[in-house]
Write a protein that holds these residues in place. Structure first.
Motif, PDB file in Angstrom:
ATOM      1  N   UNK A  10      21.940  74.379  66.937  1.00  0.00           N
ATOM      2  CA  UNK A  10      21.121  73.530  67.797  1.00  0.00           C
ATOM      3  C   UNK A  10      19.684  73.873  67.480  1.00  0.00           C
TER       4      UNK A  10
ATOM      5  N   UNK B 195      22.881  64.451  63.666  1.00  0.00           N
ATOM      6  CA  UNK B 195      22.669  64.292  65.105  1.00  0.00           C
ATOM      7  C   UNK B 195      21.275  64.757  65.465  1.00  0.00           C
ATOM      8  N   UNK B 196      20.693  64.176  66.482  1.00  0.00           N
ATOM      9  CA  UNK B 196      19.438  64.719  66.974  1.00  0.00           C
ATOM     10  C   UNK B 196      19.688  66.127  67.503  1.00  0.00           C
TER      11      UNK B 196
ATOM     12  N   UNK C 123      20.613  68.860  65.939  1.00  0.00           N
ATOM     13  CA  UNK C 123      21.501  69.760  65.198  1.00  0.00           C
ATOM     14  C   UNK C 123      20.973  69.928  63.786  1.00  0.00           C
TER      15      UNK C 123
END
Ligand code: HEM
Ligand SMILES: [Cu+2]
Lengths: 174, 567
Positions: free
Chosen positions: A51, A134-135, A137
């Motif tokens: 993340x 993904x936003x 990651x």
């Protein structure tokens, strides 16, 4: 025939043979292939992901760009990191940033993340492979650009009207 | 049995047909065909944009959304609800448990569908088809429309269960369910599970878009979304196979070689399928989804469902072969197939649907769903190739096929233009087949992105690039195939509308004479031991298995030449 008696009826040998073949193909062979390729194949969706805060990631990419920048094209910096190093790419509506210049046959560790929407990391022309972004990651995955050439990228996960403008480029030199 | 205002006995099948059920079947079928027409009209823009960039890129997403929602959701689900009313009430000779609830379900579905159409037509934020992942955000009415539609569908499924219960309670049906109703039952169970998971994604999305929830986690949302999206296609699969069995009974008096095996194959869907969702998540960041989880989910668990499908791949053609051999076409291996009732569009639809679904749709689904192979397929036109093979060449063509019986038996009208109807499955099937083959090749080989409306010019941006000439040739194949399919689809809608409005009303005598089915539909009451063997089907299945394994290995070979990654 009594209702429900079909449960006791024998299955014809040909059909039994087919069920056996189908089970071998579907459950044994297909499932095994995925494991075999993990052991022996060179292309696996196997890396790490963290993340990441979009702002922090952007700063990291900027540092990378400043360090290895060798020129500019189409309003984007062209970046030539040394073989074996970590290379960064940032996906954002509607661009892949920066343009990378790599050496054929060398291994790099790709870091790539989206800072806004879902995007498709697709090296499409010539076609290499596709990854999902993904936003928030950060993908970290090693790869080796095998042959020299100019490789064009086009986002292939719909990210809003304008998605068709999201392009990128990787140049691989001998 | 007497004909009354409430119910009649079908002169062809012998089923007791209640007015209430018949009206619900009609209403849902009509709504389905309207959606088919709307989605088909949108397909014109979508096709010509991808084929030759004929429309401006901004318009594409709107028409794609209209195409996708009308066809994959409204056409198919209205039709499936019609099918459930047919299987639950008519095939079990009972009145629908609650016609009022059936109509309420229908009204909710129509309302939901209209809301979605309106949302797509009025706001570009809603130009979302089936990758509507947050942070992409539609307007609240868009999500509310989907929730109402799904709620209506759930209620319709509830009416089916209650009707089956009623058939047993009142004794209009005893013993196990006939295979077709059993298949519908499995589809209905899958539908309940799916729609509940659907609520888990669309209700939060609605709350978020209405400003009540501050944010959605894109990753969790996508994982949950495919927990709904994947089994939703499994419903279509179960419904399609159910229709195949029904068509084999109606067209050639077919019967599965083994009731036990066919039912077990349906049960495999129930056991395995909700777990196969990870094949939509194969190229996700692998720190977020572990390789082990992906392997369990898409390796063993998905392949159990694949096994179910491969069993039907034998049992459905086997069912046709049994029927044909009993009718006397028993010479050699393939006499039963060659001398099938090809003048009957329902039979051609059945054969084409099974063949195209199996060879094009099924094999490609397994391959695209294989962890490493997915890297070549993910979000390319190959994915569209796959699902047009499944839901268009398979499901849509099967539903079109059964419609040739719905018109005379339920609407009791003679099909208008039967001569044209004969050509319809071929136009549609061959057209979709070409479209699928071209899109598969364009995706896997050339990486052509899906949902890309401007691949010729890329808006004239400096990073724009050119495709090799083969891409243009393949796009022409796709375009011509798409056109044939559009013509086939238009012919279908035209003949159906003409029949419903102007077809000659059929009397019982005419029905019996002109639409007789070869053997009484339903279980002919023969024991499996008396059925002929099905060697032709066995040979066809061996060819299929060999093709499957070869194409699968070919994909690994293709992948092996790509840049090494992940090592
Ligand atoms: C009549 C012939 C048809 C033609 C020519 C056609 C053509 C197309 C084309 C060109 C696309 C664009 C894909 C892209 O750029 O990504 C598409 C998407 C799609 N089509 Fe069709 N199609 C047809 C029928 C159908 C039917 C009957 C269904 C459903 C049962 C269907 C379901 C879909 C879906 C779900 C999408 C994708 C939406 C998305 O990407 O989320 N199509 N179709
Ligand atoms: Cu994008």
């Amino acid at each position: 025939m009594a209702p429900g008696a079909w449960w006791e009826e024998p299955v014809h040998p040909l059909e039994r043979a087919w069920v056996g073949i189908a089970a071998l193909v579907a459950v044994v062979f297909f499932s095994a292939m995925m494991l075999v390729w993990h052991a022996l194949g060179q292309q696996n969706v196997r890396g790490r992901a963290y993340r990441v805060d979009p702002k922090a990631y952007q700063t990291e990419v900027e540092r990378f760009v400043q360090q290895y920048r060798v020129g500019e094209e189409a309003g984007q910096p062209v970046v030539a990191p040394p073989p074996g190093s970590d290379v960064y790419m940032l996906a954002q509506r509607f661009r892949f940033y920066p343009i990378l210049r790599l050496k054929a046959g060398e291994r790099y560790v790709l870091h790539v993340a989206s800072i806004d929407y879902l995007h498709g990391f697709s090296i499409t022309q010539p076609h290499v492979w596709n990854l999902q972004l993904y936003p928030g990651y950060e993908w970290v995955i090693p790869f080796t650009p095998r042959e020299p050439g100019t490789f064009h990228m086009a986002c292939n996960d719909f990210c809003g009207v304008g998605h068709e403008m999201m392009l990128g480029k990787i140049v691989v030199e001998r | 049995m007497a004909q009354s205002a409430e119910a009649r006995t079908c002169p062809v099948t012998g089923f007791r047909v209640h007015r209430a059920a018949e009206d619900l079947v009609k209403a849902n079928a009509v709504a389905a065909v309207v959606a088919l027409l709307l989605g088909g009209l949108a397909a014109i823009v979508v096709l010509f944009t991808r084929w030759m960039g004929a429309f401006p890129p901004e318009t594409f997403y709107q028409y794609l959304a209209l195409h996708a929602w009308n066809l994959l959701i409204f056409w198919i689900i209205f039709f499936e609800i019609a099918l459930l009313h047919f299987a639950g009430s008519i095939m079990l000779n009972t009145r629908p448990a609650s016609p009022t609830a059936g109509w309420l379900a229908f009204a909710l579905m129509v309302l939901g569908a209209l809301m979605v159409e309106r949302a797509i037509l009025t706001n570009p934020l809603n130009h979302l088809s089936f990758q509507p992942y947050p942070p992409l955000r539609g307007t609240p009415d868009f999500y509310l429309g989907t929730i109402l539609f799904a709620g209506g569908a759930l209620l319709g499924v509830g009416v089916f269960f209650a009707t089956v219960h009623r058939a047993y309670r009142e004794g209009t049906h005893t013993g196990p369910l006939p295979l077709v109703v059993f298949g519908a039952f499995v589809a209905a169970v899958l539908a309940v599970a799916t729609l509940l998971v659907g609520a888990l994604v669309f209700v939060p999305a609605f709350l978020w878009s209405a400003g009540i929830l501050p944010e959605l986690n894109p990753f969790l949302w996508k994982v949950a979304y495919w927990g709904f999206g994947h089994p939703s296609q499994q419903i279509n699969l179960a419904a399609t196979i159910t229709v195949w069995y029904l068509l084999s009974q109606l067209t050639v008096g077919g019967r599965t070689p083994s009731e036990k095996v066919s039912r077990a194959a349906f049960v495999l869907y129930l056991v395995a399928i909700n777990l196969g969702s990870a094949h939509h998540l194969q190229t996700e960041p692998s720190g977020a989804l572990s390789v082990g989880w992906k392997w369990i989910n898409t390796g063993y668990l998905m392949h159990l469902a694949v096994l179910g499908s491969m069993i039907h791949a034998f049992a459905v053609p086997g069912s046709v072969e049994v029927g044909q051999r009993l009718r006397g076409y028993s010479r050699g291996l393939f006499d039963w197939l060659v001398r099938g009732p090809w003048h009957n569009p329902a039979f051609s639809s059945l054969v084409l649907s099974v063949a195209l679904f199996g060879f094009l749709g099924g094999t490609t689904g397994v391959i695209a769903g294989t962890e490493q192979l997915n890297m070549k397929w993910h979000n390319t036109t190959a994915i569209m190739g796959h699902f047009h093979g499944v839901v268009v060449a398979g499901t849509t063509l099967a539903f079109m096929g059964i419609t040739w019986y719905v018109l005379p038996l339920i609407f009791r009208r003679r099909v208008v233009g039967e001569r044209w109807a004969r050509w319809q499955p071929w136009l549609f099937g061959i057209g979709v087949g070409l479209l699928v083959l071209a899109f598969l090749q364009l995706g896997v080989r050339y990486g052509l992105p899906r949902k890309q409306p401007d691949i010729f010019r890329f808006r004239g941006l400096p990073l724009a690039f050119q495709w090799p000439t083969e891409v243009y040739a393949l796009l022409t194949v796709a375009g011509i195939g798409g056109l044939l399919a559009l013509v086939g689809g238009a012919l279908f809608v035209a003949l159906v509308v003409a029949t419903v409005l102007f077809g000659k009303r059929l009397t019982d005598d005419e029905l019996r004479r002109e639409y007789a089915v070869p053997a009484a539909a339903g279980n002919p009451g023969r024991s499996a031991k008396e059925l002929p063997a099905v060697p032709g089907t066995f040979v066809l299945c061996l060819v299929f298995a060999a093709f499957f394994v070869l194409v699968y290995l070919g994909n690994y070979w293709n992948l092996s030449r790509a840049w090494p990654i992940g090592g």
